[in-house]
Write a protein that holds these residues in place. Structure first.
Motif, mmCIF file in Angstrom:
data_model
loop_
_atom_site.group_PDB
_atom_site.id
_atom_site.type_symbol
_atom_site.label_atom_id
_atom_site.label_comp_id
_atom_site.label_asym_id
_atom_site.label_seq_id
_atom_site.Cartn_x
_atom_site.Cartn_y
_atom_site.Cartn_z
ATOM 1 N N SER A 154 -0.791 17.170 1.096
ATOM 2 C CA SER A 154 -0.131 18.447 1.349
ATOM 3 C C SER A 154 -1.118 19.599 1.494
ATOM 4 C CB SER A 154 0.837 18.744 0.194
ATOM 5 O OG SER A 154 1.458 19.991 0.338
ATOM 6 N N ASP A 155 -2.407 19.335 1.203
ATOM 7 C CA ASP A 155 -3.389 20.421 1.133
ATOM 8 C C ASP A 155 -4.394 20.396 2.272
ATOM 9 O OD1 ASP A 155 -4.597 18.112 0.370
ATOM 10 O OD2 ASP A 155 -5.445 18.872 -1.508
ATOM 11 N N ALA A 156 -3.952 20.011 3.463
ATOM 12 C CA ALA A 156 -4.777 20.048 4.670
ATOM 13 C C ALA A 156 -5.961 19.095 4.603
ATOM 14 C CB ALA A 156 -5.250 21.473 4.968
ATOM 15 N N ARG A 157 -5.773 17.949 3.945
ATOM 16 C CA ARG A 157 -6.796 16.907 3.934
ATOM 17 C C ARG A 157 -6.364 15.765 4.852
ATOM 18 N NH1 ARG A 157 -7.039 14.111 -0.406
ATOM 19 N NH2 ARG A 157 -5.230 15.009 -1.471
ATOM 20 N N ASP A 158 -7.334 14.989 5.315
ATOM 21 C CA ASP A 158 -7.079 13.836 6.179
ATOM 22 C C ASP A 158 -6.168 12.836 5.476
ATOM 23 O OD1 ASP A 158 -7.625 11.113 7.363
ATOM 24 O OD2 ASP A 158 -8.919 12.311 8.659
ATOM 25 N N ASP A 159 -5.269 12.200 6.248
ATOM 26 C CA ASP A 159 -4.339 11.243 5.649
ATOM 27 C C ASP A 159 -4.966 9.890 5.358
ATOM 28 O OD1 ASP A 159 -4.586 10.305 8.238
ATOM 29 O OD2 ASP A 159 -2.457 10.441 8.739
ATOM 30 N N GLY A 160 -6.223 9.672 5.789
ATOM 31 C CA GLY A 160 -6.932 8.461 5.423
ATOM 32 C C GLY A 160 -6.362 7.209 6.044
ATOM 33 N N ALA A 161 -6.455 6.099 5.302
ATOM 34 C CA ALA A 161 -6.045 4.784 5.808
ATOM 35 C C ALA A 161 -4.818 4.280 5.053
ATOM 36 C CB ALA A 161 -7.207 3.802 5.657
ATOM 37 N N PRO A 162 -4.101 3.293 5.618
ATOM 38 C CA PRO A 162 -2.899 2.757 4.973
ATOM 39 C C PRO A 162 -3.249 1.971 3.707
ATOM 40 C CG PRO A 162 -3.464 1.463 6.915
ATOM 41 C CD PRO A 162 -4.394 2.636 6.907
ATOM 42 N N PRO A 163 -2.225 1.710 2.892
ATOM 43 C CA PRO A 163 -0.799 2.023 3.118
ATOM 44 C C PRO A 163 -0.474 3.482 2.810
ATOM 45 C CG PRO A 163 -1.076 0.914 1.011
ATOM 46 C CD PRO A 163 -2.432 0.918 1.656
ATOM 47 N N TYR A 164 0.482 4.020 3.582
ATOM 48 C CA TYR A 164 0.958 5.389 3.390
ATOM 49 C C TYR A 164 2.301 5.336 2.663
ATOM 50 C CZ TYR A 164 -2.407 5.931 7.181
ATOM 51 O OH TYR A 164 -3.538 5.874 7.953
ATOM 52 N N PRO A 165 2.483 6.100 1.611
ATOM 53 C CA PRO A 165 3.762 6.049 0.884
ATOM 54 C C PRO A 165 4.919 6.538 1.747
ATOM 55 C CG PRO A 165 2.048 7.143 -0.406
ATOM 56 C CD PRO A 165 1.520 7.014 0.980
ATOM 57 N N ILE A 166 5.979 5.745 1.830
ATOM 58 C CA ILE A 166 7.227 6.155 2.469
ATOM 59 C C ILE A 166 8.231 6.361 1.347
ATOM 60 C CG2 ILE A 166 9.034 5.541 4.120
ATOM 61 C CD1 ILE A 166 6.964 3.787 5.547
ATOM 62 N N VAL A 167 8.643 7.604 1.140
ATOM 63 C CA VAL A 167 9.381 7.972 -0.063
ATOM 64 C C VAL A 167 10.723 8.605 0.298
ATOM 65 C CG1 VAL A 167 7.231 8.324 -1.346
ATOM 66 C CG2 VAL A 167 8.311 10.275 -0.189
ATOM 67 N N ALA A 168 11.619 8.642 -0.679
ATOM 68 C CA ALA A 168 12.888 9.349 -0.488
ATOM 69 C C ALA A 168 12.607 10.825 -0.234
ATOM 70 C CB ALA A 168 13.763 9.175 -1.726
ATOM 71 N N ASN A 169 13.426 11.423 0.611
ATOM 72 C CA ASN A 169 13.243 12.830 0.983
ATOM 73 C C ASN A 169 14.440 13.655 0.529
ATOM 74 O OD1 ASN A 169 12.447 15.252 2.105
ATOM 75 N ND2 ASN A 169 13.075 14.710 4.187
ATOM 76 N N PRO A 170 14.395 14.212 -0.676
ATOM 77 C CA PRO A 170 15.523 15.018 -1.148
ATOM 78 C C PRO A 170 15.716 16.298 -0.352
ATOM 79 C CG PRO A 170 13.668 15.186 -2.659
ATOM 80 C CD PRO A 170 13.328 14.110 -1.681
ATOM 81 N N ASP A 171 14.723 16.656 0.497
ATOM 82 C CA ASP A 171 14.853 17.852 1.338
ATOM 83 C C ASP A 171 15.632 17.593 2.627
ATOM 84 O OD1 ASP A 171 13.334 19.545 -0.373
ATOM 85 O OD2 ASP A 171 11.484 18.655 0.394
ATOM 86 N N SER A 172 15.982 16.334 2.894
ATOM 87 C CA SER A 172 16.766 16.035 4.096
ATOM 88 C C SER A 172 18.033 16.883 4.128
ATOM 89 C CB SER A 172 17.139 14.553 4.141
ATOM 90 O OG SER A 172 18.023 14.289 5.200
ATOM 91 N N LEU A 173 18.503 17.167 5.339
ATOM 92 C CA LEU A 173 19.654 18.051 5.527
ATOM 93 C C LEU A 173 20.996 17.315 5.496
ATOM 94 C CD1 LEU A 173 18.188 20.130 8.496
ATOM 95 C CD2 LEU A 173 18.304 20.822 6.096
ATOM 96 N N LEU A 174 20.997 16.051 5.082
ATOM 97 C CA LEU A 174 22.221 15.250 5.152
ATOM 98 C C LEU A 174 23.350 15.762 4.265
ATOM 99 C CD1 LEU A 174 21.128 11.538 5.577
ATOM 100 C CD2 LEU A 174 22.883 12.746 6.863
ATOM 101 N N ASP A 175 23.039 16.650 3.330
ATOM 102 C CA ASP A 175 24.118 17.218 2.510
ATOM 103 C C ASP A 175 24.960 18.220 3.280
ATOM 104 O OD1 ASP A 175 21.558 18.564 2.343
ATOM 105 O OD2 ASP A 175 22.524 20.016 1.025
ATOM 106 N N VAL A 176 24.386 18.818 4.373
ATOM 107 C CA VAL A 176 25.123 19.855 5.101
ATOM 108 C C VAL A 176 25.440 19.483 6.546
ATOM 109 C CG1 VAL A 176 24.283 21.756 3.677
ATOM 110 C CG2 VAL A 176 22.964 21.064 5.694
ATOM 111 N N THR A 177 24.798 18.443 7.075
ATOM 112 C CA THR A 177 25.023 18.101 8.476
ATOM 113 C C THR A 177 24.665 16.653 8.719
ATOM 114 O OG1 THR A 177 24.360 18.592 10.776
ATOM 115 C CG2 THR A 177 22.693 18.924 9.095
ATOM 116 N N ASP A 178 25.391 15.992 9.631
ATOM 117 C CA ASP A 178 24.936 14.711 10.149
ATOM 118 C C ASP A 178 23.738 14.973 11.052
ATOM 119 O OD1 ASP A 178 26.952 13.375 8.808
ATOM 120 O OD2 ASP A 178 28.309 13.365 10.537
#
Length: 499
Positions: free
Chosen positions: A119-143
């Motif tokens: 999140s701090d403007a650093r390179d994302d490097g090499a895998p594996p990359y975490p794929i996580v739940a996104n509580p910021d998704s807008l699914l509570d207010v819109t499809d």
């Protein structure tokens, strides 16, 4: 992708010989094309503090010619809350390029899962990359419906269709508008509140699709358009000799970047404070000086050069050599040259090291190669995993369509040389009293500078009361910064709820 050069062989033949006529182009028959590839899965998650059960539909929708012949397969991922409500809001989303799949908004900001890169403007490097739940998704207010236009993501042409039929501002907009109408038909959502959202060239597409949806007698009226990292007026921001507007519109972004990296006369000050002063100076003394050209008096030139150095963090000597006009490409290289670093184009918080520290412009954009590996891996893993989508096709995150893109809007020579889709938004605002516009911009974005977005939407013919601007302490993809992803989704939730 660039096509290989065709080598033409000259074959000796009698003068009276003629080449046989080319074989007629035969359209593919519907029977020759397999049915759309679709996967349906069911999930639950917590979004905006609410638990939501939803159905994900990942798959192809065929766009057909008037005679019913399939011409293209549009890949989309639709997330629809269970217990389907025909009056629940639905938001159609895509990215830009042209040539970019919707992976960035999908796996970075609004989808139910996201890739967790630094999140701090650093390179994302090499895998594996975490794929996580996104509580910021807008699914509570819109499809949500994430769309990959033809040539992006898993979308492609069918049969004998020429891909170039879809590669253009208007051609692309027509195909996306056709997809939206088909989706509304199939899902019974014609009377639902509707939102359109795009990022980068996706904002250009949003304006063009808005025109296709509302600019005819068979309207699909929208409640809102969400513009993220906006580019509408391409002429004003063109880095072309003789265009003074580009220097004015980029100046506040340069000032914010210099301050962020501890350069110039505003080092360490908050971006909002810096750009407020930079806007005033850019449209006042700096604009006046640029418009005077060679007639600029020496005393005024000295004062402008001094202040320009304070705002940009670039030495007066360099500014004098550049005739008080620094292009973004030079700025990326020059600002931190004394540290042996370059700054990013998409997000100037990022820094990189070049092979040649004495070069004119950067080797590459550290804010792109700092995130691309994570997003590419994430969409391929997620689509084939959680969404159970099976395909042999490779997902096109960024395709090189710009060189083959038809940028003409039609309607005469002026529209073809002055490419500006912002008037589509002004017209829609005048003809749809319920339409509102959301504009989200990052301070550190040089691909689509925030001041250029403000300029494009502040001309005559727009209702400022229905255009909402929000700003973020990151760049083009502001959602890569955790705090700004949370702010962006809060802002858009409020925008949708405020209809």
């Amino acid at each position: 992708m660039r096509h290989a050069l065709l080598l033409l062989a000259l074959i000796a033949a009698p003068a009276i010989a003629q080449d046989p006529p080319p074989a007629p182009k035969v359209a593919a028959k519907a029977d020759d094309i397999p049915p759309p590839n679709v996967s349906v899965t069911r999930h639950t998650g917590v979004f905006g503090g609410q638990r939501v059960a939803y159905t994900a539909t990942a798959g192809e929708t065929y766009l057909k010619a008037d005679d019913g012949t399939p011409r293209a397969a549009i890949f989309s991922v639709a997330y629809v809350k269970d217990g389907r409500d025909p009056n629940r809001p639905v938001t159609f989303l895509f990215n830009g390029g042209p040539g970019s799949g919707s992976v960035w908004l999908h796996m970075g900001a609004f989808g139910p899962k996201r890739v967790a890169i630094p999140s701090d403007a650093r390179d994302d490097g090499a895998p594996p990359y975490p794929i996580v739940a996104n509580p910021d998704s807008l699914l509570d207010v819109t499809d949500l419906v994430f769309i990959d236009p033809v040539g992006t993501g898993f979308s492609h042409v069918l049969g004998k269709t020429d891909a170039k039929d879809f590669y253009g501002v208007t051609q692309d907009a027509k195909s996306v508008a056709q997809f939206i109408r088909l989706w509304l038909n199939e899902n019974g959502r014609w009377n639902a509140p509707k939102y359109l959202g795009g990022e980068s060239y996706g904002t250009t597409r949003s304006a063009a699709v808005l025109n296709q949806l509302e600019g005819t007698y068979n309207d699909v009226s929208l409640n809102g358009v969400i513009l993220i990292s906006t580019v509408l007026d391409f002429a004003a921001g063109a880095d072309t000799p003789g265009n003074e507007m580009t220097y004015i519109l980029n100046l506040p972004s340069m000032a914010a970047t210099a301050a962020f990296h501890g350069k110039g006369g505003f080092a360490g000050q908050p971006a909002a404070s810096v750009v407020a002063q930079a806007r005033t100076w850019a449209t006042g003394p700096y604009a006046a000086a640029l418009l005077k050209g060679n007639a600029l008096p020496a005393t005024e030139r000295t004062a402008i050069r001094r202040d320009l150095s304070r705002y940009t963090g670039i030495s007066e000597g360099y500014l004098e050599q550049a005739d008080l006009r620094v292009t973004p490409g030079r700025f990326y290289k020059e600002l931190l040259r004394d540290r042996g670093l370059t700054v990013g184009r998409l997000d100037s918080r990022y820094t990189g090291k070049d092979f040649d520290a004495a070069g004119e412009t950067p080797d590459n954009d550290p804010s792109f190669y700092g995130i691309d590996g994570g997003y590419t891996a994430a969409i391929n893993a997620y689509a084939r995993g959680d969404l159970n989508y099976r395909t042999d096709r490779s997902y096109v995150t960024i395709g090189s369509l710009g060189g083959s893109w038809d940028w003409r809007l039609g309607g005469g020579r002026d529209n073809d040389v002055y490419m500006n889709v912002a008037p589509y938004i002004g017209k829609a605002l005048r003809e749809n009293a319920g339409l509102r516009i959301f504009v989200g911009q990052g301070w550190y974005d040089f691909a689509t500078p925030f001041f250029a977005a403000e300029y494009a939407l502040s001309r005559t013919g727009y209702d400022p009361a229905r255009i909402q601007f929000e700003y973020y302490d990151a760049g083009h993809m502001m959602y890569v910064r955790d705090q700004d992803r949370a702010k962006l989704t809060r802002d858009i939730r409020a925008f949708i709820r405020g209809r």
